[in-house]
Design an enzyme around this catalytic site. Structure first.
Site, PDB file in Angstrom:
ATOM      1  CG  LEU A 106      63.518 -34.992 -43.444  1.00 41.17           C
ATOM      2  CD1 LEU A 106      63.948 -36.226 -44.198  1.00 41.17           C
ATOM      3  CD2 LEU A 106      64.654 -33.979 -43.401  1.00 41.17           C
TER       4      LEU A 106
ATOM      5  CG  HIS B 299      61.681 -35.716 -35.629  1.00 36.81           C
ATOM      6  ND1 HIS B 299      61.293 -36.479 -36.679  1.00 36.81           N
ATOM      7  CD2 HIS B 299      60.720 -35.868 -34.677  1.00 36.81           C
ATOM      8  CE1 HIS B 299      60.137 -37.074 -36.386  1.00 36.81           C
ATOM      9  NE2 HIS B 299      59.779 -36.717 -35.177  1.00 36.81           N
TER      10      HIS B 299
ATOM     11  N   GLY C 166      43.753 -44.801 -35.187  1.00 35.87           N
ATOM     12  CA  GLY C 166      44.755 -44.304 -34.240  1.00 35.87           C
ATOM     13  C   GLY C 166      44.971 -42.806 -34.250  1.00 35.87           C
TER      14      GLY C 166
ATOM     15  CG  ASP D 257      59.582 -39.541 -29.347  1.00 31.57           C
ATOM     16  OD1 ASP D 257      58.942 -40.211 -30.179  1.00 31.57           O
ATOM     17  OD2 ASP D 257      59.124 -38.507 -28.825  1.00 31.57           O
TER      18      ASP D 257
HETATM   19  P1  NDP Z   1      48.259 -45.665 -31.855  1.00 37.32           P
HETATM   20  O1  NDP Z   1      48.748 -46.144 -30.538  1.00 37.32           O
HETATM   21  O2  NDP Z   1      47.166 -44.670 -31.878  1.00 37.32           O
HETATM   22  O3  NDP Z   1      47.895 -46.964 -32.697  1.00 37.32           O
HETATM   23  C1  NDP Z   1      47.269 -46.933 -33.978  1.00 37.32           C
HETATM   24  C2  NDP Z   1      46.207 -48.025 -34.003  1.00 37.32           C
HETATM   25  O4  NDP Z   1      46.858 -49.283 -33.887  1.00 37.32           O
HETATM   26  C3  NDP Z   1      45.250 -47.943 -32.835  1.00 37.32           C
HETATM   27  O5  NDP Z   1      44.164 -47.103 -33.126  1.00 37.32           O
HETATM   28  C4  NDP Z   1      44.833 -49.375 -32.657  1.00 37.32           C
HETATM   29  O6  NDP Z   1      43.777 -49.623 -33.591  1.00 37.32           O
HETATM   30  C5  NDP Z   1      46.048 -50.165 -33.121  1.00 37.32           C
HETATM   31  N1  NDP Z   1      46.820 -50.635 -31.967  1.00 37.32           N
HETATM   32  C6  NDP Z   1      47.228 -49.921 -30.905  1.00 37.32           C
HETATM   33  N2  NDP Z   1      47.928 -50.692 -30.051  1.00 37.32           N
HETATM   34  C7  NDP Z   1      47.960 -51.919 -30.589  1.00 37.32           C
HETATM   35  C8  NDP Z   1      48.538 -53.146 -30.188  1.00 37.32           C
HETATM   36  N3  NDP Z   1      49.236 -53.263 -29.071  1.00 37.32           N
HETATM   37  N4  NDP Z   1      48.371 -54.224 -31.000  1.00 37.32           N
HETATM   38  C9  NDP Z   1      47.681 -54.120 -32.148  1.00 37.32           C
HETATM   39  N5  NDP Z   1      47.109 -52.971 -32.572  1.00 37.32           N
HETATM   40  C10 NDP Z   1      47.261 -51.887 -31.808  1.00 37.32           C
HETATM   41  O7  NDP Z   1      49.536 -45.149 -32.674  1.00 37.32           O
HETATM   42  P2  NDP Z   1      49.783 -43.753 -33.353  1.00 37.32           P
HETATM   43  O8  NDP Z   1      48.662 -43.471 -34.278  1.00 37.32           O
HETATM   44  O9  NDP Z   1      50.149 -42.768 -32.329  1.00 37.32           O
HETATM   45  O10 NDP Z   1      51.124 -44.050 -34.168  1.00 37.32           O
HETATM   46  C11 NDP Z   1      51.146 -44.894 -35.289  1.00 37.32           C
HETATM   47  C12 NDP Z   1      52.583 -45.003 -35.784  1.00 37.32           C
HETATM   48  O11 NDP Z   1      53.046 -43.709 -36.120  1.00 37.32           O
HETATM   49  C13 NDP Z   1      53.552 -45.523 -34.738  1.00 37.32           C
HETATM   50  O12 NDP Z   1      54.555 -46.258 -35.389  1.00 37.32           O
HETATM   51  C14 NDP Z   1      54.128 -44.260 -34.141  1.00 37.32           C
HETATM   52  O13 NDP Z   1      55.392 -44.466 -33.582  1.00 37.32           O
HETATM   53  C15 NDP Z   1      54.202 -43.379 -35.363  1.00 37.32           C
HETATM   54  N6  NDP Z   1      54.172 -41.951 -35.067  1.00 37.32           N
HETATM   55  C16 NDP Z   1      53.127 -41.417 -34.368  1.00 37.32           C
HETATM   56  C17 NDP Z   1      53.093 -40.064 -34.111  1.00 37.32           C
HETATM   57  C18 NDP Z   1      51.955 -39.424 -33.381  1.00 37.32           C
HETATM   58  O14 NDP Z   1      51.993 -38.203 -33.208  1.00 37.32           O
HETATM   59  N7  NDP Z   1      50.952 -40.167 -32.954  1.00 37.32           N
HETATM   60  C19 NDP Z   1      54.173 -39.172 -34.590  1.00 37.32           C
HETATM   61  C20 NDP Z   1      55.202 -39.833 -35.331  1.00 37.32           C
HETATM   62  C21 NDP Z   1      55.182 -41.186 -35.551  1.00 37.32           C
HETATM   63  P3  NDP Z   1      42.737 -50.801 -33.431  1.00 37.32           P
HETATM   64  O15 NDP Z   1      42.666 -51.181 -32.007  1.00 37.32           O
HETATM   65  O16 NDP Z   1      41.471 -50.202 -33.975  1.00 37.32           O
HETATM   66  O17 NDP Z   1      43.292 -51.848 -34.314  1.00 37.32           O
HETATM   67  C1  BG6 Z   2      56.937 -37.363 -33.066  1.00 36.18           C
HETATM   68  C2  BG6 Z   2      57.301 -37.776 -31.685  1.00 36.18           C
HETATM   69  O1  BG6 Z   2      57.736 -38.022 -34.004  1.00 36.18           O
HETATM   70  O2  BG6 Z   2      57.130 -35.957 -33.195  1.00 36.18           O
HETATM   71  C3  BG6 Z   2      56.488 -37.023 -30.665  1.00 36.18           C
HETATM   72  O3  BG6 Z   2      57.045 -39.170 -31.560  1.00 36.18           O
HETATM   73  C4  BG6 Z   2      56.617 -35.538 -30.885  1.00 36.18           C
HETATM   74  O4  BG6 Z   2      56.891 -37.358 -29.358  1.00 36.18           O
HETATM   75  C5  BG6 Z   2      56.323 -35.197 -32.325  1.00 36.18           C
HETATM   76  O5  BG6 Z   2      55.709 -34.885 -30.027  1.00 36.18           O
HETATM   77  C6  BG6 Z   2      56.603 -33.743 -32.596  1.00 36.18           C
HETATM   78  O6  BG6 Z   2      56.139 -33.385 -33.861  1.00 36.18           O
HETATM   79  P1  BG6 Z   2      55.678 -31.893 -34.154  1.00 36.18           P
HETATM   80  O7  BG6 Z   2      55.425 -31.885 -35.608  1.00 36.18           O
HETATM   81  O8  BG6 Z   2      54.461 -31.673 -33.327  1.00 36.18           O
HETATM   82  O9  BG6 Z   2      56.805 -31.024 -33.721  1.00 36.18           O
END
Ligand code: NDP
Ligand code: BG6
Length: 475
Positions: A187, A247, A17, A242
């Site tokens: 943090l 934050h 992801g 969000d």
């Molecule tokens: P992604 O949407 O990229 O999901 C991570 C992985 O989970 C995907 O690569 C996929 O892997 C699997 N996935 C996606 N959707 C589904 C689904 N519907 N059902 C089952 N598996 C699924 O998420 P992020 O990496 O963006 O975020 C991961 C966590 O971190 C979340 O809780 C998010 O809220 C949190 N977060 C993310 C941030 C960011 O900047 N991205 C910032 C702060 C928090 P595969 O298909 O290979 O299994």
């Molecule tokens: C994540 C939010 O927690 O923080 C995003 O889900 C946001 O929407 C991000 O863009 C911001 O983080 P940073 O470190 O880029 O300011």
């Protein structure tokens, strides 16, 4: 042996992801590059995508940056790190798939059982299934063993107080609270970590840090981009869940809290919890909501929120919020903490502004200009800096006054590379330091500030005010 020198296995669940590839793996690489990981360690990526070790490594290679390594050593350092990375394909809700990963891990560490750090980098919708399956596999129980198993849980922790409580109690059946690290990466940002030092290690600030001298506190958060490829997540959560409830409210806690009774993680978090409990719940009339519409940025046309892929037609999810919080607290009575947060705005910036009251008897120059009130500006990102805006006599044969800044610019004052938030936080998990992680009572107190407002918004579904992409929010 120090626990951080014992063998370590890091299991990144959701390794294909965005977060894993963009933040977690590069942070682990930086720790490796600085020799901050134990000499015996392995990183196990786990996700559903079909990959083998090599394709997993290839997927990571492009996102690793040599922030601490000379360019000449960069490629070989990356190669060495990638040799420690492995991949297991599996389903998040299948205990058997985790067991297979565990067997691979034990083969890798045939001697001493490694400490295991689980990083749940998966969407909230699969969180509980994943935790339950991990629990069923028996991979989360270490009882009184000399090794540890810790779990890093990403936000969002629920979507209101009730769902958050449920999540906390269900996860507690799998991971003990002492082993649970709820991450809020703000943090781990350098300037955010500095807030307590600035306040409590400098006697100049603390006597002024109250309602007698401070008029208001602004916390301004803006990003130039919209929801990118995270529309389906964002549309269910909106800007308050969000970034505001977590934050930015964490920043409120650090700015507003009393001096902790000690420096231990629990004393620091006790002080934050007591401040958060003093924040009055946000009310509908203290908030303005907005949603970006089509606009322009750097000369390029940009789509409005409702036209983004994955956003349902007519969505009323806010991408902007301005919330004025008040505190039921003797230090802060009558001082608004105003949070301004928006996506698709005119700048990328997170800034805290402590606006002081004007002098009781203003000192104006002969032209009648009295200068603006003092303001302490704490720039969290980009270009970390602390500036104190003061009124100064303009040099020369004049009595004119001008506003000027006394300033500390990190890039000029500190030559060292500033660690990314995830680097610092991952190292803290490895060392078992929870100071910068969210305790469950802290989480509950943070949701209590916003749950009544979120319930109200759900019931009345107000139309957010439009603002063009690239602007500074609703007029
Ligand atoms: P992604 O949407 O990229 O999901 C991570 C992985 O989970 C995907 O690569 C996929 O892997 C699997 N996935 C996606 N959707 C589904 C689904 N519907 N059902 C089952 N598996 C699924 O998420 P992020 O990496 O963006 O975020 C991961 C966590 O971190 C979340 O809780 C998010 O809220 C949190 N977060 C993310 C941030 C960011 O900047 N991205 C910032 C702060 C928090 P595969 O298909 O290979 O299994
Ligand atoms: C994540 C939010 O927690 O923080 C995003 O889900 C946001 O929407 C991000 O863009 C911001 O983080 P940073 O470190 O880029 O300011």
């Amino acid at each position: 042996m120090n626990s951080s020198e014992s063998p370590l296995a890091i299991v990144v669940i959701g390794a294909s992801g965005d977060l894993a590839q963009r933040k977690i793996m590069p942070a682990l690489f930086s720790l490796f590059a600085r020799d901050l990981l134990p000499s015996e360690f392995a990183v196990y990526g786990f996700a559903r995508s079909a990959m083998d070790d090599d394709t997993f490594r290839e997927s990571l290679a492009g996102s690793l940056a040599c922030r601490y390594t000379p360019a000449s050593d960069c490629e070989s350092r990356k190669r060495k790190f990638l040799e420690h990375c492995r991949y297991t394909q599996g389903q998040y809700d299948e205990a058997a798939d985790y067991l297979e990963l565990y067997r691979a891990l034990r083969r890798m560490f045939p001697g001493e059982h490694p400490n295991i750090l689980y990083y749940l980098a998966i969407p909230p919708s699969v969180f509980l299934q994943c935790a339950r399956a991990l629990g069923d596999s028996g991979m989360t129980q270490c009882g009184d063993s000399p090794f540890w198993m810790r779990a890093v849980i990403e936000k969002p922790f629920g979507h209101d107080r009730r769902s958050s409580d449920r999540l906390v109690s269900e996860l507690a059946t799998v991971f003990r609270e002492t082993d649970t690290y709820r991450i809020d990466h703000y943090l781990g940002k350098e300037i955010v970590q500095n807030l307590l030092v600035l306040r409590f290690a400098n006697s100049v600030f603390e006597p002024l840090w109250n309602r007698d001298t401070i008029e208001r506190i602004d916390i301004d958060w803006r990003e130039t981009y919209g929801v990118k490829n995270r529309a389906s997540y964002f549309d269910r959560y909106g800007i308050i869940r969000d970034v505001v409830q977590n934050h930015l409210l964490q920043i409120v806690a650090l700015i507003g809290m009393e001096q902790p009774a000690g420096r231990t993680p629990d004393r620091i978090r006790d002080a934050k919890v007591s401040l958060l409990r003093a924040v009055n719940p946000a009310t509908p009339d203290s908030v303005r909501l907005g949603q970006y519409t089509a606009g322009e940025q750097a000369g390029l046309p940009r789509r409005g929120y409702r036209d983004e892929d994955g956003v349902p037609a007519g969505s009323t999810t806010p991408t902007y919020a301005r919330v004025a919080l008040t505190l039921n607290h003797p230090r802060w009575h009558g001082v608004p903490f105003v949070i301004n947060a928006g996506k698709a705005m005119d700048a990328d910036r997170t800034e805290i502004r402590i606006v002081f009251r004007e002098p009781a008897t203003p000192w104006c120059d002969r032209e009648g200009s009295c200068g603006p009130a003092n303001c302490l500006i704490i720039r969290v990102q980009p270009n970390e800096a602390i500036r104190l805006r003061v009124v100064t006599k303009e040099p020369g044969m004049t009595q004119r006054t001008v506003p000027t800044d006394l300033q500390l610019v990190y890039g000029e004052a500190f030559p060292q590379t500033i660690p990314e938030a995830y680097e610092r936080l991952l190292l803290d998990v490895i060392h078992g330091d929870k100071s910068l992680f969210i305790r469950k009572d802290e989480l509950a107190a943070a949701w209590d500030v916003f749950t009544p407002l979120l319930d109200h918004l759900k019931k009345h579904n107000p139309e957010p005010e439009p603002y063009p992409f690239g602007s500074d929010g609703p007029r």
